[in-house]
Design a protein around this motif. Sequence first.
Motif, PDB file in Angstrom:
ATOM      1  N   GLU A  58      36.901  31.685  34.220  1.00  0.00           N
ATOM      2  CA  GLU A  58      38.213  31.400  34.140  1.00  0.00           C
ATOM      3  C   GLU A  58      38.461  30.618  32.799  1.00  0.00           C
ATOM      4  O   GLU A  58      37.411  29.974  32.638  1.00  0.00           O
ATOM      5  CB  GLU A  58      38.838  30.753  35.527  1.00  0.00           C
ATOM      6  CG  GLU A  58      38.676  31.500  36.607  1.00  0.00           C
ATOM      7  CD  GLU A  58      39.533  30.830  37.648  1.00  0.00           C
ATOM      8  OE1 GLU A  58      40.148  29.799  37.658  1.00  0.00           O
ATOM      9  OE2 GLU A  58      38.998  31.357  38.827  1.00  0.00           O
ATOM     10  N   THR A  59      39.484  30.758  32.357  1.00  0.00           N
ATOM     11  CA  THR A  59      39.769  30.023  30.901  1.00  0.00           C
ATOM     12  C   THR A  59      40.987  28.925  31.223  1.00  0.00           C
ATOM     13  O   THR A  59      41.724  29.065  31.932  1.00  0.00           O
ATOM     14  CB  THR A  59      39.993  30.979  29.820  1.00  0.00           C
ATOM     15  OG1 THR A  59      41.156  31.606  30.143  1.00  0.00           O
ATOM     16  CG2 THR A  59      38.917  31.699  29.547  1.00  0.00           C
TER      17      THR A  59
ATOM     18  N   TYR B  77      35.707  38.805  39.620  1.00  0.00           N
ATOM     19  CA  TYR B  77      36.061  38.511  38.178  1.00  0.00           C
ATOM     20  C   TYR B  77      35.650  39.851  37.269  1.00  0.00           C
ATOM     21  O   TYR B  77      34.610  39.924  36.551  1.00  0.00           O
ATOM     22  CB  TYR B  77      35.335  37.281  37.409  1.00  0.00           C
ATOM     23  CG  TYR B  77      35.668  36.190  38.207  1.00  0.00           C
ATOM     24  CD1 TYR B  77      36.835  35.555  37.718  1.00  0.00           C
ATOM     25  CD2 TYR B  77      34.853  35.446  39.149  1.00  0.00           C
ATOM     26  CE1 TYR B  77      37.458  34.336  38.250  1.00  0.00           C
ATOM     27  CE2 TYR B  77      35.653  34.223  39.629  1.00  0.00           C
ATOM     28  CZ  TYR B  77      36.605  33.885  39.344  1.00  0.00           C
ATOM     29  OH  TYR B  77      36.963  32.608  39.927  1.00  0.00           O
TER      30      TYR B  77
ATOM     31  N   ALA C 294      35.040  39.537  33.537  1.00  0.00           N
ATOM     32  CA  ALA C 294      34.146  38.546  33.037  1.00  0.00           C
ATOM     33  C   ALA C 294      33.238  38.721  31.906  1.00  0.00           C
ATOM     34  O   ALA C 294      32.831  39.961  31.734  1.00  0.00           O
ATOM     35  CB  ALA C 294      33.138  37.904  34.125  1.00  0.00           C
ATOM     36  N   ARG C 295      33.174  37.884  30.861  1.00  0.00           N
ATOM     37  CA  ARG C 295      32.400  38.317  29.693  1.00  0.00           C
ATOM     38  C   ARG C 295      31.332  37.278  29.361  1.00  0.00           C
ATOM     39  O   ARG C 295      31.235  36.052  29.922  1.00  0.00           O
ATOM     40  CB  ARG C 295      33.347  38.046  28.481  1.00  0.00           C
ATOM     41  CG  ARG C 295      33.801  36.898  28.020  1.00  0.00           C
ATOM     42  CD  ARG C 295      34.503  36.737  26.942  1.00  0.00           C
ATOM     43  NE  ARG C 295      34.913  35.484  26.441  1.00  0.00           N
ATOM     44  CZ  ARG C 295      34.816  34.846  25.194  1.00  0.00           C
ATOM     45  NH1 ARG C 295      34.342  35.608  24.106  1.00  0.00           N
ATOM     46  NH2 ARG C 295      35.484  33.616  24.986  1.00  0.00           N
TER      47      ARG C 295
ATOM     48  N   ALA D 139      32.486  28.753  34.058  1.00  0.00           N
ATOM     49  CA  ALA D 139      31.320  29.730  33.992  1.00  0.00           C
ATOM     50  C   ALA D 139      30.584  29.738  34.930  1.00  0.00           C
ATOM     51  O   ALA D 139      30.212  28.802  35.533  1.00  0.00           O
ATOM     52  CB  ALA D 139      30.810  29.745  32.495  1.00  0.00           C
TER      53      ALA D 139
ATOM     54  N   ALA E 234      36.312  26.827  29.482  1.00  0.00           N
ATOM     55  CA  ALA E 234      35.957  27.782  30.473  1.00  0.00           C
ATOM     56  C   ALA E 234      35.249  27.565  31.641  1.00  0.00           C
ATOM     57  O   ALA E 234      34.415  26.717  31.744  1.00  0.00           O
ATOM     58  CB  ALA E 234      35.247  29.134  29.806  1.00  0.00           C
TER      59      ALA E 234
ATOM     60  N   LEU F 111      28.744  34.545  27.840  1.00  0.00           N
ATOM     61  CA  LEU F 111      28.799  33.518  27.189  1.00  0.00           C
ATOM     62  C   LEU F 111      27.365  32.942  26.677  1.00  0.00           C
ATOM     63  O   LEU F 111      27.158  31.936  26.489  1.00  0.00           O
ATOM     64  CB  LEU F 111      29.487  32.291  27.717  1.00  0.00           C
ATOM     65  CG  LEU F 111      30.821  32.530  27.990  1.00  0.00           C
ATOM     66  CD1 LEU F 111      31.745  31.282  28.538  1.00  0.00           C
ATOM     67  CD2 LEU F 111      31.854  32.728  26.783  1.00  0.00           C
TER      68      LEU F 111
ATOM     69  N   TRP G 118      28.346  33.832  32.432  1.00  0.00           N
ATOM     70  CA  TRP G 118      29.672  34.417  32.331  1.00  0.00           C
ATOM     71  C   TRP G 118      30.806  33.683  32.345  1.00  0.00           C
ATOM     72  O   TRP G 118      30.814  32.935  33.245  1.00  0.00           O
ATOM     73  CB  TRP G 118      29.611  35.582  33.733  1.00  0.00           C
ATOM     74  CG  TRP G 118      28.442  36.390  33.889  1.00  0.00           C
ATOM     75  CD1 TRP G 118      26.951  36.544  34.270  1.00  0.00           C
ATOM     76  CD2 TRP G 118      28.495  37.671  33.110  1.00  0.00           C
ATOM     77  NE1 TRP G 118      26.317  37.489  34.024  1.00  0.00           N
ATOM     78  CE2 TRP G 118      27.355  38.670  33.431  1.00  0.00           C
ATOM     79  CE3 TRP G 118      29.542  38.227  32.574  1.00  0.00           C
ATOM     80  CZ2 TRP G 118      27.177  39.786  33.079  1.00  0.00           C
ATOM     81  CZ3 TRP G 118      29.478  39.881  32.210  1.00  0.00           C
ATOM     82  CH2 TRP G 118      28.055  40.437  32.351  1.00  0.00           C
ATOM     83  N   GLU G 119      31.843  34.083  31.611  1.00  0.00           N
ATOM     84  CA  GLU G 119      32.982  33.334  31.627  1.00  0.00           C
ATOM     85  C   GLU G 119      33.949  33.974  32.831  1.00  0.00           C
ATOM     86  O   GLU G 119      34.033  34.902  32.628  1.00  0.00           O
ATOM     87  CB  GLU G 119      33.566  33.685  30.108  1.00  0.00           C
ATOM     88  CG  GLU G 119      35.001  32.716  29.965  1.00  0.00           C
ATOM     89  CD  GLU G 119      35.677  33.356  28.721  1.00  0.00           C
ATOM     90  OE1 GLU G 119      35.559  32.295  27.759  1.00  0.00           O
ATOM     91  OE2 GLU G 119      36.426  34.274  28.743  1.00  0.00           O
TER      92      GLU G 119
ATOM     93  N   THR H 112      30.489  18.780  28.811  1.00  0.00           N
ATOM     94  CA  THR H 112      29.843  20.116  29.899  1.00  0.00           C
ATOM     95  C   THR H 112      29.939  19.624  31.216  1.00  0.00           C
ATOM     96  O   THR H 112      29.575  18.258  31.219  1.00  0.00           O
ATOM     97  CB  THR H 112      28.632  20.315  29.466  1.00  0.00           C
ATOM     98  OG1 THR H 112      28.613  20.938  28.283  1.00  0.00           O
ATOM     99  CG2 THR H 112      28.270  21.731  30.126  1.00  0.00           C
TER     100      THR H 112
ATOM    101  N   VAL I  27      34.344  26.558  24.556  1.00  0.00           N
ATOM    102  CA  VAL I  27      34.068  27.720  23.878  1.00  0.00           C
ATOM    103  C   VAL I  27      34.637  27.697  22.516  1.00  0.00           C
ATOM    104  O   VAL I  27      35.767  26.931  22.258  1.00  0.00           O
ATOM    105  CB  VAL I  27      34.446  28.992  24.894  1.00  0.00           C
ATOM    106  CG1 VAL I  27      33.861  29.002  26.049  1.00  0.00           C
ATOM    107  CG2 VAL I  27      36.115  28.780  25.081  1.00  0.00           C
TER     108      VAL I  27
END
Length: 206
Positions: free
Chosen positions: A171-172, A153, A156-157, A186, A184, A159, A168-169, A126, A202
């Motif tokens: 970019e992946t 974003y 954004a979803r 985040a 991700a 996490l 918040w996610e 991390t 993730v």
Amino acid sequence: MRVSEIALRPDRPRPRLAVSGVLCLLCLGAAPTAQAGSAVPASAKTVVPDYSLRLDTGPAPELAGRRVGTFAEGVRAFGRPALVVSSGALSQPSCTASWPKLALEIDFSTARRGACAARDLGRWLTVRASAPRWHTPAGLRVGDTERRLHSLYPTARRLDFLGMGSLWELETGGPLCDGGPPLAVAGRVRAGHLNQLAVVHVPACG
């Protein structure tokens, strides 16, 4: 005495004014060239690092333009960390390396809990960055409002299930697997502002 006889007399000194004038002109012409050559070349100017957190299809993130997947790569990129301590935040044994001047922390795996010598550290787990200099490729910076986060974003979803707070996610990336990209970039939000950017794993594969 004729003019032609005066010009041919060997005891009469020849005029040097013309030659001296030519030499002076040559010196004056060369001076600007010498000054221009002494200027500092553009390549010698200090380059300010771009403190972004980026992902591509590789297994490790790019931090300020340097790919960091191991402790040794972190040292090459940012110098020796000020502190490396055992981390209890993750389920697997890990150690956290800290660079306080950069407001940067990276967790690395370790063979056994509490073993944080350089030779014991494995892959990155991390990344956490907590200063306004750190930003995403889209321009979101630590300290920006949650409103700006969702403006940049809109898809954004959450996490939150990773146990790192309101995350918040953004970019992946990473090497694709059955469930999608496993990494991700985040953003963690507190009191309506982005107080930390992170790069996390993730559960995309499995």
